[in-house]
Structures are given as structure tokens and as C-alpha cells.
Design an enzyme around this catalytic site. Structure first.
Site, PDB file in Angstrom:
ATOM      1  N   THR A 158     -23.510 -30.993 -33.442  1.00 39.95           N
ATOM      2  CA  THR A 158     -22.875 -31.320 -32.071  1.00 39.95           C
ATOM      3  C   THR A 158     -21.192 -31.467 -33.172  1.00 39.95           C
ATOM      4  O   THR A 158     -21.761 -31.835 -34.088  1.00 39.95           O
ATOM      5  CB  THR A 158     -23.095 -32.960 -31.738  1.00 39.95           C
ATOM      6  OG1 THR A 158     -22.263 -32.893 -30.921  1.00 39.95           O
ATOM      7  CG2 THR A 158     -23.286 -33.907 -32.692  1.00 39.95           C
TER       8      THR A 158
ATOM      9  N   TYR B 254     -25.121 -41.411 -33.000  1.00 40.73           N
ATOM     10  CA  TYR B 254     -25.294 -40.101 -32.362  1.00 40.73           C
ATOM     11  C   TYR B 254     -25.166 -39.255 -33.366  1.00 40.73           C
ATOM     12  O   TYR B 254     -25.699 -38.125 -33.507  1.00 40.73           O
ATOM     13  CB  TYR B 254     -24.700 -39.780 -31.152  1.00 40.73           C
ATOM     14  CG  TYR B 254     -24.534 -38.340 -30.691  1.00 40.73           C
ATOM     15  CD1 TYR B 254     -26.258 -37.725 -30.588  1.00 40.73           C
ATOM     16  CD2 TYR B 254     -23.419 -37.305 -30.142  1.00 40.73           C
ATOM     17  CE1 TYR B 254     -26.258 -36.226 -30.203  1.00 40.73           C
ATOM     18  CE2 TYR B 254     -23.527 -36.377 -29.805  1.00 40.73           C
ATOM     19  CZ  TYR B 254     -25.261 -35.835 -29.553  1.00 40.73           C
ATOM     20  OH  TYR B 254     -25.194 -34.381 -29.164  1.00 40.73           O
TER      21      TYR B 254
END
Length: 340
Positions: A127, A151
Site C-alpha cells: 500500500t 495499517y
């Protein structure tokens, strides 16, 4: 890019999280291209209807080493595409340990099974959140990785584990750092199906179809042209195509590993996206201005030079209106599936 990548031998592929949003598009792309593909998914956020006919689904967890080794042996798995994981940034701030467990600890178990099972190639769904709040307008792979939420950290830790594992074992890998994934399969075979999803384009499409009464705009005081967050939106089918090309490259160059951004290199603000949904649907979505969410950055746009130079990747669906049109088409199809 190597010329050999165009004729790389196809190996059986195991897709983790293949019943989820991005994973199911990768499964379709692999199947359409003639690869032997299997899926492991615990269906906690995925859907069995997203698995196409002819693809074997193993319902289970990627931390189940015994199951993984059995699948690898039964299917003679030569490559793993790893999509399984948790992806909601604000939730990761609220539940950090859950994200480290699901995204990092379980990825370690998956890597251990891959090494023991003799898997040669590994593609990891990472990501742009690994970059945090970069100091540059366009993010390259050399931009410092400074995540600002659990995250992003959970993914960056997995990237490091993957690099260390590849250095010690007969395994090469590709890390693909996604920017904002949106849209759906152009044939409406799969799309984003999770109830209560937080992705802007999905939320806006639900609102346009009367499934929500408004769209919340989180943060109007960022240092951007209109004060709302700017993101680089990439069509999920273009992203799936990049995975196949990356796999071919890994097979053709077994001594090489890759880390590449996946984006188009241009950004749209929240308000620009909502204006585009209004334009495509010929209606006006109600917008409610809210405070910033924890863990969000103001602007995150890719420099996709490396992936374009390394792979013969030519996006097919890189217009914002096209992305929105495909997302809308899927929302209508999803209503039919749920109503059936």
C-alpha cells in the site's frame, strides 16, 4: 523488462483473499489468461460468489500452515499472490493489534509455508500508506517509508519480512504498493461487495443509487486546491493486469525481486470525485463536511515511472468517469445478487 517475460511459463498460482475485492479481480485475470489458479479465503470479508466457476476455493485461514502445505502440494503451487488482510486505515488506529495479527503475523505464517512448500514466486499486495505523509508531490519507490497508521506499518513490516526471506531462501518477490483502488470488472463479474465499505467511490456510488442519504467528506482544511484529500485512483482491473505482468517478470527473472508503485500518477480531490459521480449519474449527492479522520494524509499521488519502465503495463481504464461507471454498474449488479 525482459523479453523472456512475454513467454514466461505458467505455474499454478494460489491467491490468498481471492474472494475479496482486489483478489477476485486477480483471479479473473489469471483465469482469463489461462493460468491454473486456486484460492484460499476464510470469507470473513470475501464472498463465495466472487469466485468464478472452475476455480477451487479452499475455505480457511492463511495462518493454517497444515492447510497451506496441503494446498501447495496438491496443486503444485509455484506462485502465491497475497491479498488477504485488513485494509481500513481508521480501524487500524482503533485496533492496532488486530491489524498486526491479521496483516503481519499471519503473513509470516504464509511465508513460512511458502518456503517449506518450495514456492518460488511471491507477489504481495502492499500500500501507498507505507509512505505516510511524504514531503514530495509525487511518490517514488525511493521516497522514505514513514507510515502514520498501524495499517501502513503492518504492510511495511511484511515487506521487510519478505525481503529478508527472499535473501535467505530460493524465492523472489514483487511488492506492489497500491494507491487508491476503485472501479469493478468491466463485465460486472465481480466488484467491491463489502457492506459498510469506506472507499470513497463505492460510498459515492451507493449514495447516487439511493443506498445512502449522504457522503461524508472527512477534512476540508488540507493543503490542497479545495481543502479536501487528494488521491491517485487506479482501476482494479488495471491493477489486476499489473499483477499478471509482475508474475511473468518474476518467472522470467528468478534472481530478481521488485518493488513498484501502482497508480496513474495523477490525483483527484474528494470533491472532484463527487463532482464526477454527479456528472456520470446526472444527480447531486448530498455532501456533509466532517473533521479529519485519524491516520489520513492530505495528498498521496504516485510516480508510476518504475512500473511503466519495468513491465509492458498499459492501463485500459484510466479515466475517472470510466472507473465510476464500472463501479456503478457493479453496485446495480450487487443489488440483484443480494435480492436474488
Amino acid at each position: 523488462m525482459t523479453t523472456e517475460s512475454q513467454s514466461a511459463a505458467k505455474v499454478p498460482v494460489l491467491v490468498t483473499g481471492g474472494a475479496g475485492y482486489i483478489g477476485s479481480h486477480a483471479v479473473l485475470a489469471l483465469k482469463d489468461a489461462g493460468w491454473d489458479v486456486s484460492v484460499i479465503d476464510n470469507l470473513s470479508t470475501g464472498f463465495e460468489f466472487a469466485i468464478p466457476d472452475g476455480v477451487t476455493l479452499y475455505r480457511g485461514d492463511i495462518a493454517d500452515k497444515e492447510l497451506l502445505l496441503r494446498i501447495i502440494a496438491e496443486r503444485k503451487i509455484g506462485a502465491i499472490m497475497h491479498f488477504a488482510g485488513s485494509i481500513v486505515v481508521p480501524e487500524s488506529v482503533e485496533k492496532p493489534l488486530a491489524y498486526y495479527e491479521n496483516n503481519t503475523v499471519k503473513s509470516r505464517a504464509l511465508l513460512e509455508a511458502a518456503v517449506e512448500g518450495g514456492v518460488s514466486h511471491f507477489i504481495f499486495s502492499s500500500t501507498a500508506a507505507t509512505y505516510g505523509m511524504p514531503d514530495v508531490a509525487r511518490v517514488t519507490e525511493e521516497t522514505p517509508t514513514r507510515p502514520i497508521n498501524p495499517y501502513g506499518w503492518s504492510k511495511l513490516m511484511t515487506e521487510q519480512m519478505l525481503a529478508d526471506t527472499a535473501a535467505a531462501h530460493d524465492l523472489n518477490y514483487c511488492v506492489l504498493r497500491y494507491f487508491n483502488v476503485a472501479g469493478a470488472d468491466p463485465q460486472a463479474r465481480t466488484g467491491q461487495s463489502t457492506a459498510g465499505a469506506t472507499h470513497l467511490i463505492k460510498v459515492a456510488c451507493e449514495a447516487a443509487l439511493g443506498q445512502r442519504d449522504h457522503v461524508s467528506v472527512y477534512g476540508t482544511d488540507y493543503a490542497t486546491a479545495d481543502g479536501t484529500g487528494v488521491r491517485d485512483y487506479i482501476h482494479v482491473s488495471d491493477l489486476a493486469a499489473a499483477h499478471l505482468l509482475a508474475l511473468e517478470e518474476l518467472i522470467a527473472r528468478p534472481d530478481a525481486s521488485l518493488t513498484m508503485n501502482c497508480g496513474y500518477g495523477r490525483g483527484f480531490s474528494v470533491l472532484e470525485v463527487l463532482d464526477a459521480v454527479d456528472r456520470v449519474t446526472n444527480r447531486t449527492i448530498e455532501r456533509r463536511m466532517e473533521p479529519r479522520r485519524a491516520g489520513d494524509s492530505g495528498e498521496l499521488v504516485s510516480d508510476p515511472s518504475r512500473i511503466r519502465e519495468t513491465l509492458p503495463w498499459k492501463p485500459q481504464y484510466d479515466e475517472l468517469d470510466t472507473i465510476i461507471s464500472h463501479a456503478l454498474q457493479w453496485e446495480r449488479r450487487l443489488s440483484e445478487i443480494r435480492g436474488a
